[in-house]
Design an enzyme around this catalytic site. Structure first.
Site, mmCIF file in Angstrom:
data_model
loop_
_atom_site.group_PDB
_atom_site.id
_atom_site.type_symbol
_atom_site.label_atom_id
_atom_site.label_comp_id
_atom_site.label_asym_id
_atom_site.label_seq_id
_atom_site.Cartn_x
_atom_site.Cartn_y
_atom_site.Cartn_z
ATOM 1 N N SER A 27 37.519 48.587 39.307
ATOM 2 C CA SER A 27 36.419 47.704 38.950
ATOM 3 C C SER A 27 35.089 48.458 39.017
ATOM 4 C CB SER A 27 36.440 46.460 39.854
ATOM 5 O OG SER A 27 35.590 45.468 39.341
ATOM 6 N N ASP A 74 43.730 41.980 31.727
ATOM 7 C CA ASP A 74 42.463 41.763 32.422
ATOM 8 C C ASP A 74 41.375 41.477 31.395
ATOM 9 O OD1 ASP A 74 40.272 41.813 34.154
ATOM 10 O OD2 ASP A 74 40.120 43.998 34.076
ATOM 11 N N HIS A 116 43.390 42.502 36.552
ATOM 12 C CA HIS A 116 42.283 43.361 36.968
ATOM 13 C C HIS A 116 42.666 44.274 38.133
ATOM 14 C CE1 HIS A 116 38.092 44.490 37.131
ATOM 15 N NE2 HIS A 116 37.972 44.093 38.382
#
Length: 495
Positions: free
Chosen positions: A185, A419, A472
């Site tokens: 991320s 994601d 994710h």
């Protein structure tokens, strides 16, 4: 007589050095013994490897780490630093929910400590992992001087590099092991900036010398031209979430610029918003729970009603709730980055209910066991903090990737292909934009005799890889597949 004096001086010097080394080794041993974790509330049995945790001071900051020694061959296996994103999210997210040594089983009533089971797909099966709460103000890391919570990309990289130099001083037995930086991320920024800082330190002769070999980024933000809407629109279209008509309308009206739309473009993007509303932004295949306190909908499949029971073990996947999640439209831009709690509609991290981690890490007995400071000093543990005033000041990550890969450092860029927060379409596009020659053309890769995703290999040791059906946080959704590609890549074997 003069020669005798010189001989004695030499002997005194060597005896002094020997005494210093013995004292240093004694100090290191004492520090390690003080950091050793001997038990964990909720777990019964023996750890498959040694665990250590504690604080390393960097100026006025106290950075907390949890070390899981490799279960395979600690003297030779790679050492990996793991960083979660945010900015401002604790790396215990990776420890509890992704690739840590345990799976956590929820217990009733609410607030009871979870039961810990050994995780068969822990990344400690093949590597020694340092889970670091960074920067100060995140997780258990803190500073008594709260001005230290005003920080940014470059300062965070410098502080983490200082942490590593001190950490290796405490654990010198790992200095010869291959070292990698990894994260997901917003760690798409943390990882390349830190890796570059380590490289600068090596060139400047910083001691101890870190045996840097490469880095790993999962679903990572990278560059404003590739993140945000420029990745989202192709993703939504390719996944069948918006019609071909809406997609073509948006392309024509926005002229390829979805992040700073004009009036006409905004009207078309409203259609996209409406189509995507209600989806789980972190994995479009997962259900959404529209309130963090609401009970599960009884119309859901029984597997979801039981929070992801697998193999009759009650090992839960996090409950999901819908929230407007960054960076669904806007990519990270230079300047202040809003915190996740500020961005979340519910006042907590969007789409996440991290009750298990919060319950466990805020328990006094757990804090004592892992040598974390009490709540009176460091505050309550939260997944993503609101304490930071964080500035994105490192710009695009593409120049960092170019510099590192061209100097021989290995890079694995992986992406869960479902994601919607940081879609694979952006990662695929920026890796291609580097202009490197393709040496392993787009193909599937296998795990457990099944196609697990796709990859493309480039010159300069760069690999782009997708994980089929993952969201994710890839190891949370596809733990076996994640361990497979991670271990093969670390070992230098074909994926």
């Amino acid at each position: 007589m003069i020669n005798m004096d010189k001989t004695m001086d030499t002997l005194y010097f060597f005896w002094g050095m020997l005494l210093f080394m013995l004292l240093s080794l004694g100090s290191i041993k004492a520090a390690q013994e003080g950091a050793l974790i001997t038990y964990l509330p909720g777990f019964i049995g023996n750890f498959p490897s040694k665990h250590y945790s504690g604080y390393v001071s960097v100026g006025e900051k106290n950075l907390f780490y949890y070390l899981v020694v490799s279960e395979r061959n600690p003297s030779k296996d790679p050492v990996v630093l793991w960083l979660n994103g945010g900015p401002g999210c604790s790396s215990f997210d990776g420890f509890v929910y992704e690739h840590g040594p345990f799976n956590f089983e929820a217990r009733k009533p609410k607030g009871s400590l979870p039961i810990l089971h050994l995780n068969p797909y822990s990344w400690s099966k093949v590597s020694t992992i340092i889970y670091l709460d960074s920067p100060a103000g995140v997780g258990f890391s803190y500073s008594k001087n709260e001005t230290e919570y005003v920080t940014g990309d470059l300062k965070t990289a410098a502080d983490t590099h200082s942490f590593l130099l001190k950490w290796f001083g405490l654990y010198p037995e790992f200095l010869s092991n291959p070292f990698y930086v990894a994260g997901e991320s917003y760690a798409g920024v943390y990882v390349p900036t830190l890796t570059s800082e380590i490289l600068k330190g090596i060139k400047a002769g910083a001691k101890p010398t870190i045996n840097l070999k490469g880095y790993v980024v999962g679903n990572g933000v990278t560059d404003g031209n590739f993140d945000g809407g420029n990745a989202l629109l192709p993703f939504a279209h390719g996944m069948g979430l918006i019609s071909d008509d809406i997609y073509q309308e948006a392309r024509a009206a926005c002229k390829g610029n979805y992040d700073e739309p004009g009036i006409i473009c905004s009207k078309i993007l409203d259609k996209v918003d409406k189509a995507l509303e209600g989806l789980n932004v972190y994995d479009i295949l997962e259900p959404c729970y529209h309130d963090p306190e609401s009970k599960l909908n009884t119309s859901l499949p029984s597997s979801f009603q039981q929070l992801g029971k697998t193999n009759n073990k009650n090992i839960p996947v996090r409950k999901r709730i819908f929230g407007r999640a960054w960076p669904l439209w806007a990519p990270v831009k230079d300047g202040i980055v809003p915190s996740w709690p500020e961005l979340a509609v519910q006042g907590s991290v969007g789409c996440m209910n991290d009750e298990i981690a919060s319950t466990w890490l805020n328990d006094k007995s757990v804090r004592t066991a892992i040598h974390a400071q009490p709540e009176s000093i460091v505050g309550a543990w939260v997944l993503c903090t609101h304490r930071l005033l964080y500035r994105h000041d490192a710009g695009s990550m593409i120049p960092y990737h170019k510099t590192l890969t061209r100097q021989g450092y290995r890079a694995l860029i992986f992406s869960g292909d479902h994601d919607m927060c940081v879609p694979f379409t952006g990662s695929q596009a920026w890796t291609k934009s580097l202009g490197y020659k393709i040496i392993d053309e787009w193909r599937s890769w296998m795990s457990n005799d099944q196609i697990a995703g796709y990859l493309q290999g480039y010159e300069n040791n760069l690999t782009f890889l997708t994980i089929k059906g993952a969201g994710h946080t890839v190891p949370e959704y596809k733990p076996q597949e994640a361990l497979d590609f991670f271990s093969r890549w670390l070992n230098g074997k074909p994926i």
